[in-house]
Design a protein around this motif. Structure first.
Motif, PDB file in Angstrom:
ATOM      1  N   MET A 122      70.109  72.823  39.662  1.00  0.00           N
ATOM      2  CA  MET A 122      70.187  72.110  38.253  1.00  0.00           C
ATOM      3  C   MET A 122      71.705  73.225  37.335  1.00  0.00           C
ATOM      4  N   LEU A 123      71.255  72.288  36.413  1.00  0.00           N
ATOM      5  CA  LEU A 123      72.219  72.668  35.220  1.00  0.00           C
ATOM      6  C   LEU A 123      71.627  73.378  34.114  1.00  0.00           C
ATOM      7  N   PRO A 124      73.368  74.225  33.898  1.00  0.00           N
ATOM      8  CA  PRO A 124      72.377  74.975  31.847  1.00  0.00           C
ATOM      9  C   PRO A 124      72.116  73.889  31.282  1.00  0.00           C
ATOM     10  N   ASP A 125      71.422  74.689  30.675  1.00  0.00           N
ATOM     11  CA  ASP A 125      70.545  73.366  28.602  1.00  0.00           C
ATOM     12  C   ASP A 125      72.247  73.417  28.004  1.00  0.00           C
ATOM     13  N   ILE A 126      73.217  74.300  28.898  1.00  0.00           N
ATOM     14  CA  ILE A 126      74.376  73.725  27.319  1.00  0.00           C
ATOM     15  C   ILE A 126      75.875  73.264  28.299  1.00  0.00           C
ATOM     16  N   ALA A 127      75.336  72.162  28.088  1.00  0.00           N
ATOM     17  CA  ALA A 127      76.924  71.348  28.426  1.00  0.00           C
ATOM     18  C   ALA A 127      78.346  71.803  28.485  1.00  0.00           C
ATOM     19  N   ILE A 128      78.512  71.704  26.819  1.00  0.00           N
ATOM     20  CA  ILE A 128      80.150  72.529  26.409  1.00  0.00           C
ATOM     21  C   ILE A 128      79.401  73.696  25.996  1.00  0.00           C
ATOM     22  N   ASN A 129      80.664  74.510  25.698  1.00  0.00           N
ATOM     23  CA  ASN A 129      80.329  76.203  24.403  1.00  0.00           C
ATOM     24  C   ASN A 129      81.802  76.126  24.616  1.00  0.00           C
ATOM     25  N   ALA A 130      82.415  75.666  23.538  1.00  0.00           N
ATOM     26  CA  ALA A 130      83.987  75.782  22.881  1.00  0.00           C
ATOM     27  C   ALA A 130      83.867  76.475  21.714  1.00  0.00           C
ATOM     28  N   GLU A 131      84.909  77.667  21.960  1.00  0.00           N
ATOM     29  CA  GLU A 131      85.604  78.477  20.620  1.00  0.00           C
ATOM     30  C   GLU A 131      86.823  78.758  20.494  1.00  0.00           C
ATOM     31  N   HIS A 132      86.879  78.701  19.695  1.00  0.00           N
ATOM     32  CA  HIS A 132      88.309  79.054  18.342  1.00  0.00           C
ATOM     33  C   HIS A 132      89.007  78.007  19.556  1.00  0.00           C
ATOM     34  N   LEU A 133      89.104  76.887  19.958  1.00  0.00           N
ATOM     35  CA  LEU A 133      90.222  76.403  20.780  1.00  0.00           C
ATOM     36  C   LEU A 133      90.997  75.718  19.305  1.00  0.00           C
ATOM     37  N   ARG A 134      92.235  76.016  20.586  1.00  0.00           N
ATOM     38  CA  ARG A 134      93.726  75.903  18.976  1.00  0.00           C
ATOM     39  C   ARG A 134      95.019  75.499  20.461  1.00  0.00           C
TER      40      ARG A 134
ATOM     41  N   VAL B 213      88.461  74.557  16.632  1.00  0.00           N
ATOM     42  CA  VAL B 213      87.453  73.874  17.111  1.00  0.00           C
ATOM     43  C   VAL B 213      86.609  74.850  17.534  1.00  0.00           C
ATOM     44  N   SER B 214      85.426  75.256  17.539  1.00  0.00           N
ATOM     45  CA  SER B 214      84.497  75.604  18.458  1.00  0.00           C
ATOM     46  C   SER B 214      83.319  74.476  18.243  1.00  0.00           C
ATOM     47  N   LEU B 215      82.190  74.420  19.150  1.00  0.00           N
ATOM     48  CA  LEU B 215      81.488  73.083  19.220  1.00  0.00           C
ATOM     49  C   LEU B 215      80.188  73.948  20.371  1.00  0.00           C
ATOM     50  N   THR B 216      79.406  73.453  20.248  1.00  0.00           N
ATOM     51  CA  THR B 216      78.278  73.643  21.132  1.00  0.00           C
ATOM     52  C   THR B 216      77.316  71.822  21.623  1.00  0.00           C
ATOM     53  N   VAL B 217      77.807  72.197  22.953  1.00  0.00           N
ATOM     54  CA  VAL B 217      76.449  70.044  23.291  1.00  0.00           C
ATOM     55  C   VAL B 217      75.365  70.852  24.116  1.00  0.00           C
ATOM     56  N   PRO B 218      74.871  70.884  24.016  1.00  0.00           N
ATOM     57  CA  PRO B 218      72.972  71.190  24.957  1.00  0.00           C
ATOM     58  C   PRO B 218      73.273  69.636  26.030  1.00  0.00           C
ATOM     59  N   THR B 219      72.788  69.753  26.710  1.00  0.00           N
ATOM     60  CA  THR B 219      72.716  69.105  27.823  1.00  0.00           C
ATOM     61  C   THR B 219      71.735  68.349  27.478  1.00  0.00           C
TER      62      THR B 219
ATOM     63  N   ALA C  67      86.377  78.243  26.752  1.00  0.00           N
ATOM     64  CA  ALA C  67      84.953  76.912  26.397  1.00  0.00           C
ATOM     65  C   ALA C  67      85.087  77.261  27.926  1.00  0.00           C
ATOM     66  N   THR C  68      83.662  76.307  27.781  1.00  0.00           N
ATOM     67  CA  THR C  68      82.758  76.950  29.213  1.00  0.00           C
ATOM     68  C   THR C  68      82.013  75.501  29.482  1.00  0.00           C
ATOM     69  N   ILE C  69      82.159  74.734  30.493  1.00  0.00           N
ATOM     70  CA  ILE C  69      81.905  73.395  30.780  1.00  0.00           C
ATOM     71  C   ILE C  69      80.790  73.655  31.374  1.00  0.00           C
ATOM     72  N   PHE C  70      79.189  72.976  31.684  1.00  0.00           N
ATOM     73  CA  PHE C  70      78.160  74.338  32.099  1.00  0.00           C
ATOM     74  C   PHE C  70      77.413  74.900  33.238  1.00  0.00           C
ATOM     75  N   GLY C  71      79.146  75.564  32.304  1.00  0.00           N
ATOM     76  CA  GLY C  71      78.843  77.523  32.538  1.00  0.00           C
ATOM     77  C   GLY C  71      80.161  77.560  33.959  1.00  0.00           C
ATOM     78  N   ARG C  72      80.868  76.754  33.593  1.00  0.00           N
ATOM     79  CA  ARG C  72      82.259  77.247  34.367  1.00  0.00           C
ATOM     80  C   ARG C  72      83.172  77.019  33.363  1.00  0.00           C
ATOM     81  N   ASP C  73      84.568  78.062  33.665  1.00  0.00           N
ATOM     82  CA  ASP C  73      85.574  78.682  33.099  1.00  0.00           C
ATOM     83  C   ASP C  73      86.548  77.465  33.028  1.00  0.00           C
ATOM     84  N   LEU C  74      86.373  76.750  31.493  1.00  0.00           N
ATOM     85  CA  LEU C  74      87.523  75.807  31.112  1.00  0.00           C
ATOM     86  C   LEU C  74      89.111  75.974  32.144  1.00  0.00           C
ATOM     87  N   THR C  75      89.481  76.968  32.099  1.00  0.00           N
ATOM     88  CA  THR C  75      90.837  77.426  32.334  1.00  0.00           C
ATOM     89  C   THR C  75      90.617  78.400  33.918  1.00  0.00           C
TER      90      THR C  75
END
Length: 329
Positions: A1-13, A25-31, A63-71
Motif C-alpha cells: 500500500m503506497l502512502p498518500d504522498i507520492a513526492i514531498n520535496a523541500e528546498h531543493l537546490r 523548489v518545494s512541492l508536494t504531489v498526492p498519490t 525529498a522523499t518518493i512514496f516515503g523513500r529518501d531520495l538520496t
C-alpha cells in the motif's frame, strides 16, 4: 500500500559551476494525481525532474518518493518510478517492437511477456503499421512515441514526463493524453513538465510554476486563472461603428475598452458576467448591431505571461538545455 504522498520535496537546490539551475523548489504531489510543472526555458524544470528521478543529486534540500529518501535510498526510489525525458532515446538499429521487447527484458519480463506487452503498446500508440521497421527510418514524432511507450512497459507508481508531446502532431498528442489518463485511473502518479499550456490544463490536477529556479506560483488551474484577474468581454461589431461602440461600452462597464480596427472587435475587463447582457442592450439601443459576443476568463497563457519573467536563453551548463533522456525505471 503506497502512502498518500507520492513526492514531498523541500528546498531543493542545484548548481552547475557558477550557474544556479534550481534555487529553491518545494512541492508536494498526492498519490494518484497529476502535477503539471510550467516555466520558461531554462527555469529549472528538467533539473528538478532529474533530481527527483535520482539522476543527479541535489546540492541541498530534502525529498522523499512514496516515503523513500531520495538520496538515502535511491535504489528503492528507482524501483517505483519511470522517466521519459525531452529527447527520444531508442536503438535505431532495432525495430519499434524490438525496442519495446528489449526494455521489457531489462525490466525482468519473460520473452513472451515482453513481446506481448510491446505489442499492446505498439497498438496503443498507433505504431502497428511500423512495428517491424527499423527505428532509424522513423520520423521524430514516431521515435517519440516509441520512447513514451518504453517508459510504460511496466505500470510505474510514479511517472515523470518531461515535455512528453514535443514534436507530436495533434492526433498523437491526444492519444498520449488518453494513455496518461488511463495510467492515472490505474493509480499512477504523474509529474508532467510541458510547454503546451492546453496540455497542462487538460491533464493536471494541480500546477506549479517555476521561474529562475524557484516556485513562483502553485495551485489548481482555476485558482491560478483567478489570480491573474477578471474575465474579459469581447464584442464584434461593424468596423465603421467601432468608436461609437467603444463609447457605449465605456459608459456601461466603466472600464478601459481596447479596440482592434482590423477585425472590428472590442475587449474590456468585466468583473460581473451579467453586465454583458446590459452591454448588448445598450449597443442595440444605440443602433449598433452585435455580430459576436463572448466572455472569456483568463487562460493558462495569461497566467504564464503574468507570473513568469521574460524568457531568457538557458545557460549552457543547465541540464534543461541538455537532458539525459530515455525511459528509466
Amino acid at each position: 500500500m503506497l502512502p498518500d504522498i507520492a513526492i514531498n520535496a523541500e528546498h531543493l537546490r542545484k548548481t552547475f559551476g557558477d550557474v544556479v539551475a534550481v534555487d529553491d523548489v518545494s512541492l508536494t504531489v498526492p498519490t494518484g494525481s497529476v502535477l503539471g510543472v510550467l516555466g520558461p526555458n531554462g527555469a529549472g524544470k528538467t533539473t528538478t525532474v532529474r533530481m527527483l528521478a535520482t539522476l543527479i543529486r541535489p546540492d541541498s534540500g530534502h525529498a522523499t518518493i512514496f516515503g523513500r529518501d531520495l538520496t538515502g535510498d535511491p535504489t528503492a526510489v528507482r524501483s517505483l518510478i519511470s522517466l521519459t525525458g525531452q529527447y527520444a532515446s531508442v536503438d535505431e538499429d532495432l525495430t519499434a517492437l524490438e525496442n519495446l521487447e528489449l526494455f521489457g527484458r531489462l525490466l525482468g519480463f519473460s520473452g513472451r511477456k515482453a513481446r506481448a506487452r510491446g505489442s499492446e503498446l505498439i497498438e496503443q500508440f498507433g505504431l502497428s503499421a511500423a512495428a517491424n521497421r527499423p527505428v532509424s527510418g522513423f520520423s521524430g514524432g514516431m521515435r517519440r512515441r516509441v520512447d513514451l511507450a518504453a517508459s510504460m512497459i511496466r505500470t510505474p507508481a510514479l511517472l515523470f514526463l518531461d515535455e512528453p508531446t514535443t514534436g507530436l502532431d495533434p492526433t498523437t498528442r491526444t492519444q498520449v493524453w488518453s494513455v496518461v489518463r488511463d495510467l492515472v485511473d490505474q493509480g499512477t502518479t504523474v509529474l508532467l513538465t510541458t510547454q503546451y499550456l492546453e496540455e497542462a490544463d487538460q491533464l493536471s490536477d494541480s500546477l506549479v510554476v517555476i521561474d529562475s529556479g524557484r516556485v513562483v506560483a502553485s495551485g489548481d488551474a482555476d485558482s491560478l486563472k483567478d489570480r491573474v484577474g477578471t474575465r474579459s468581454l469581447e464584442i464584434a461589431v461593424e468596423p465603421a461603428r467601432l468608436d461609437a461602440a467603444a463609447r457605449v461600452l465605456r459608459g456601461v462597464l466603466d472600464a478601459t475598452v481596447t479596440a482592434t480596427p482590423e477585425n472590428g472587435r472590442l475587449v474590456a475587463p468585466i468583473a460581473d458576467p451579467s453586465l454583458s447582457a446590459r452591454a448588448v442592450v445598450a449597443l442595440e439601443d444605440a443602433g449598433i448591431t452585435v455580430a459576436e459576443i463572448s466572455v472569456r476568463r483568463p487562460s493558462l497563457d495569461d497566467v504564464f505571461f503574468s507570473i513568469t519573467a521574460a524568457p531568457a536563453a538557458p545557460p549552457a551548463s543547465d541540464t534543461d538545455a541538455a537532458t539525459e533522456s530515455g525511459a528509466a525505471a
